[in-house]
Design an enzyme around this catalytic site. Sequence first.
Site, PDB file in Angstrom:
ATOM      1  CE  LYS A  70      -2.737   0.036   3.433  1.00  0.00           C
ATOM      2  NZ  LYS A  70      -1.853   0.755   4.368  1.00  0.00           N
ATOM      3  CB  THR A  72       5.146   0.015  -2.491  1.00  0.00           C
ATOM      4  OG1 THR A  72       5.882  -0.535  -1.396  1.00  0.00           O
ATOM      5  CG2 THR A  72       6.007  -0.031  -3.736  1.00  0.00           C
ATOM      6  NE  ARG A  93      -0.539   4.976   8.685  1.00  0.00           N
ATOM      7  CZ  ARG A  93      -0.802   3.722   9.026  1.00  0.00           C
ATOM      8  NH1 ARG A  93      -1.291   3.440  10.202  1.00  0.00           N
ATOM      9  NH2 ARG A  93      -0.582   2.733   8.181  1.00  0.00           N
ATOM     10  CE  LYS A 104       2.699  -2.690   8.413  1.00  0.00           C
ATOM     11  NZ  LYS A 104       3.525  -1.704   7.724  1.00  0.00           N
ATOM     12  CB  ALA A 272      -5.455   1.282  10.432  1.00  0.00           C
ATOM     13  CG  PHE A 300      -3.683  -2.670   9.091  1.00  0.00           C
ATOM     14  CD1 PHE A 300      -2.581  -3.430   8.735  1.00  0.00           C
ATOM     15  CD2 PHE A 300      -3.730  -2.166  10.383  1.00  0.00           C
ATOM     16  CE1 PHE A 300      -1.547  -3.701   9.635  1.00  0.00           C
ATOM     17  CE2 PHE A 300      -2.700  -2.423  11.297  1.00  0.00           C
ATOM     18  CZ  PHE A 300      -1.620  -3.190  10.916  1.00  0.00           C
ATOM     19  CG  PHE A 380       4.680  -9.662  -6.024  1.00  0.00           C
ATOM     20  CD1 PHE A 380       5.624  -9.973  -5.054  1.00  0.00           C
ATOM     21  CD2 PHE A 380       3.662  -8.775  -5.689  1.00  0.00           C
ATOM     22  CE1 PHE A 380       5.555  -9.416  -3.784  1.00  0.00           C
ATOM     23  CE2 PHE A 380       3.578  -8.213  -4.420  1.00  0.00           C
ATOM     24  CZ  PHE A 380       4.538  -8.536  -3.476  1.00  0.00           C
ATOM     25  CD1 TRP A 408       8.737  -3.019  -4.501  1.00  0.00           C
ATOM     26  CD2 TRP A 408       9.927  -3.998  -6.120  1.00  0.00           C
ATOM     27  NE1 TRP A 408       9.800  -3.672  -3.908  1.00  0.00           N
ATOM     28  CE2 TRP A 408      10.545  -4.274  -4.875  1.00  0.00           C
ATOM     29  CE3 TRP A 408      10.501  -4.513  -7.292  1.00  0.00           C
ATOM     30  CZ2 TRP A 408      11.701  -5.043  -4.768  1.00  0.00           C
ATOM     31  CZ3 TRP A 408      11.668  -5.276  -7.181  1.00  0.00           C
ATOM     32  CH2 TRP A 408      12.239  -5.525  -5.932  1.00  0.00           C
TER      33      TRP A 408
END
Length: 555
Positions: A70, A72, A93, A104, A272, A300, A380, A408
């Site tokens: 998210k 990214t 954030r 994480k 969140a 999230f 991916f 990415w």
Amino acid sequence: MSDIEIARAANKKPIQEIGAKLDIPNEHLLPFGHDKAKVSEEFIRSLSGKKNGHLVLVTAINPTPAGEGKTTTTVGLGDGLNAIGKKAAICIREASLGPCFGMKGGAAGGGYAQVVPMEEMNLHFTGDFHAITSAHNLLAAMLDNHIYWGNELDIDIRRVVYRRVLDMNDRALRQVVCSLGGVANGFPREAGFDITVASEVMAILCLATDLADLEKRLGDIIVAYRRDRTPVYARDIKADGAMTVLLQQAMQPNLVQTLENNPAFVHGGPFANIAHGCNSVVATTTALKLADYVVTEAGFGADLGAEKFMNIKCRKAGLKPEAVVIVATVRAMKMNGGVDKKDLGEENVSAVEKGCPNLGRHIENLRKFGVPSVVAINHFVTDTDAEVQAVKDFVASMGSEAILCKHWADGSKGSAELAKKVVQIVEGGTADYKPLYPDDMPLFEKMETIAKEIYRADEVLADAKIRNQLKEWENQGYGHLPVCMAKTQYSFTTDPTRRGAPTGHSLPIREVRLSAGAGFVVAVCGEIMTMPGLPRVPSAESICINEDGLIDGLF
């Protein structure tokens, strides 16, 4: 290259050049080194008459161990908008030390869609979290000190509701007994710690509009109750002024840059799942005055972060988002379809199709807020054309569009198509934002509305004690507040193992907390913890400074 190697190779520009892209004069940047700075309160005040840009929210499906990306995508979209000629900024954030040293990892994006300086952002950064922790615990210390020196306010020490905080995952501190050791140490009582990102002070910093609003909200914090059940506020303890002093610098948003040298505001960091999950109102509103497009994220999945963004942040700050990007991955669809993590590299179109209802549920839910959405398939290398097409076909069947994004690997080139689609949605002018429930709805009905409309629960389970507490708060004048659901991020239910789009479940509310300063009521659902624990093998075991003096293992 790994994310951290890419970040270290970044061609960063002096932060004054990044500020200049948003017309921020050098004298209004408070530099922290050469590559990060705070924006002065004086400059922010001077922007009040300027027109707002367009606000775009990035959210996601329920997170899985497969990864969604998210942040990214938020960074990639911001770079993509700048690359197609739009003046854009992103707002995300700050990172908590808890997940950095837990499991994480960092919170600065990845690959060629990152915000830098990555290591500093994920560690002490500009000290905002330390200031929040200190301000929060100053109030706790002053509260216990007041009780020790005679308890003039007649506080019932059995009804102290203000817990201490620490920016670390430490399950041993969830429930403690303090003031042991005799008369000199005060009156023993049960207490506990939450993680800093769950602190009401964190929420207040992220929702306050300026220092005056910050001080008022801090003063509104309820710390305890008297024997007659009347509340005791932080201003009664006379802590609000000193807390504001500790938070004065922290209130100023932080400006950094993406790998492509585009402006990024990184400020505030409530989780969140246990808090309201959005960056600060000050950062977002400042960015909206300075850029034509502002891309922000909510933590999230959309059932938590986007719901709280729409129902709490936008409602309180008067924001009107014009587009939503829902991030999904083929890998996550396969996990929702029942594939084990070790088998995600193998093509499995049927599993993708089976897992898509989770994405579909989020698409349906976001329509209820009146804001159009587009799906970003975060690519991916193991994704096959057939799997990607399966997601696109499903999203099309839902009346929306999915776009394959390769930011990415390729930075803004990989997100240009998404950026063009977002501009098309915004310029189409179809957004008509509205919160899910009105202010005057009773508190328990607000919780039921979220449970039934967003989680698709059949019922909300809450005992008489909780319902009576909510009614008592309504009688005290807090019934107009929105609600903040503290719930697992991994599922629409309170069972983190239930993936997909389950129905026929109940939502148990274990506890409710009144955050009078932040301006919401927290409902703690299921087994969610406001102080997480470290995993069996925490990331901290692999973090060190290598022989070249660089940090290894952080990301």
